[in-house]
Design an enzyme around this catalytic site. Structure first.
Site, PDB file in Angstrom:
ATOM      1  CG  HIS A 182      44.927  45.154  38.878  1.00 63.28           C
ATOM      2  ND1 HIS A 182      44.450  44.888  37.951  1.00 63.28           N
ATOM      3  CD2 HIS A 182      44.673  44.751  39.922  1.00 63.28           C
ATOM      4  CE1 HIS A 182      43.570  44.640  38.937  1.00 63.28           C
ATOM      5  NE2 HIS A 182      43.443  44.904  39.755  1.00 63.28           N
ATOM      6  CB  ILE A 211      52.104  43.320  44.206  1.00 60.19           C
ATOM      7  CG1 ILE A 211      53.594  43.570  44.431  1.00 60.19           C
ATOM      8  CG2 ILE A 211      51.209  43.270  45.426  1.00 60.19           C
ATOM      9  CD1 ILE A 211      53.935  44.582  44.466  1.00 60.19           C
ATOM     10  CG  ASN A 223      41.563  41.160  40.134  1.00 59.05           C
ATOM     11  OD1 ASN A 223      43.272  41.316  40.935  1.00 59.05           O
ATOM     12  ND2 ASN A 223      40.975  42.078  39.563  1.00 59.05           N
ATOM     13  CG  ASP A 224      45.991  38.930  43.840  1.00 60.69           C
ATOM     14  OD1 ASP A 224      47.557  39.803  43.802  1.00 60.69           O
ATOM     15  OD2 ASP A 224      46.546  38.625  44.322  1.00 60.69           O
ATOM     16  CG  ASN A 253      39.446  40.495  42.902  1.00 59.35           C
ATOM     17  OD1 ASN A 253      41.019  40.617  43.445  1.00 59.35           O
ATOM     18  ND2 ASN A 253      39.039  41.784  41.901  1.00 59.35           N
ATOM     19  CG  ASP A 307      39.591  44.308  45.974  1.00 56.91           C
ATOM     20  OD1 ASP A 307      40.380  43.333  45.027  1.00 56.91           O
ATOM     21  OD2 ASP A 307      39.229  44.749  45.646  1.00 56.91           O
ATOM     22  CG  ASN A 308      43.609  42.134  46.377  1.00 57.65           C
ATOM     23  OD1 ASN A 308      44.252  41.319  44.921  1.00 57.65           O
ATOM     24  ND2 ASN A 308      43.679  43.648  45.908  1.00 57.65           N
TER      25      ASN A 308
END
Length: 291
Positions: A51, A53, A104-105, A160, A205-206
């Site tokens: 997921h 990184i 998640n992150d 997130n 999101d990211n």
């Protein structure tokens, strides 16, 4: 670094039986290609479900790679060492903890330490959706090190993407379901305090950071429902935003890329390097662009 093969509850997967993989792209090359990295023996590749990184480069130039993993729908963080000579990863350890419930992150802070977002309070699939349906703000950020593990921020709808400013003074957290980015000040004891929130009109999101300018680049979802209810006749769109001067009174938000899903479905991350833009997705392909 590129991850491939996430299987996540409620989301489409085009290769549900294929384990996850990690690829490397050298954006200094004229025609860069994604090269799969070999992972050392002893690591359970069959259940690898990557997921988030993050990387950490130590003082001796050792590159540590932190990867969020969901083997058998659990949460773990895998720590690898990158061996450049043969494009391989040596698995060092698997990190699990009671506070790392639905990771998640992550953003690496040291060779074994990181901040992590939990996108849900519950890890059970049905309770996750009940949590979302009721709008419970129980999502959080956790700091992990071998000596100390603690919650450092809470009250998110769905924390997130997470990243750090180039001066390492601020942590940025994307709340995907609340359509915003939070700026948190980092303190010497690793605790975080809220500075401001930037509200946007899309699902963020990211987060990637331009190390030279401090700009935030993010992959977004203009319509999140299309991700969860995948319809090949009504594809999930893609959107990339650049956020400049987020600490100022008037941050500048620019839509750099937008697509209705015909080229790229469900953009989840966007990274910038020397005038090149790499856009990743939740379950679709990646897109490499010249700016």
């Amino acid at each position: 670094w590129i991850l491939q093969g996430l299987k996540y509850p409620g989301l489409k997967s085009f290769a549900p039986d294929k384990p996850g993989e990690i690829f490397l792209m050298d954006l200094n090359e004229d025609n860069p290609r994604a090269v799969e990295l070999r992972i050392s023996r002893g690591f359970d590749l069959a259940s690898f479900n990557p997921h988030g990184i993050s990387t950490y480069v130590d003082r001796d130039d050792t590159v540590y790679l932190f990867v969020v993993n969901h083997p058998h729908q659990k949460s773990a963080v895998e720590l690898f060492k990158f061996v450049e000579d043969d494009n391989s990863l040596v698995h060092l350890k698997t990190i699990q903890h009671d506070l790392l419930t639905s990771v998640n992150d992550i953003v690496a802070m040291g060779p074994e330490s990181f901040y992590a977002t939990n996108d849900h309070y519950f890890s059970d699939f049905i309770l996750m959706f009940l949590e979302m349906f009721l709008g419970l703000n129980w999502s959080n950020v956790v700091y992990y090190s071998p000596k100390e593990v603690k919650e450092v921020a809470s009250g998110f709808y769905s924390a997130n993407g997470i990243n750090i400013s180039p001066d390492r003074k601020y942590i940025y957290v994307a709340d995907v379901l609340d359509h915003n980015v939070h700026v948190m000040e980092k303190h010497a004891n690793w605790s975080l305090t809220h500075v401001k929130t930037l509200q946007l009109d899309t699902l963020v999101d990211n987060l990637s950071i331009d190390p030279h300018t401090g700009d935030i680049w993010t992959g977004c979802h203009p319509n999140g429902m299309k991700l969860f209810y995948y319809d090949p006749e009504n594809l999930p769109a893609s959107e990339v935003l650049r956020i400049q001067n987020i600490l100022s009174e008037e941050p500048v938000v620019t839509r750099v890329y937008s697509d209705n899903g015909s080229v790229l479905q469900g953009s989840s991350v966007a990274s910038i390097y020397e005038g090149k833009l790499l856009i990743g997705t939740v379950f679709h392909r990646a897109l490499y662009c010249d700016l």
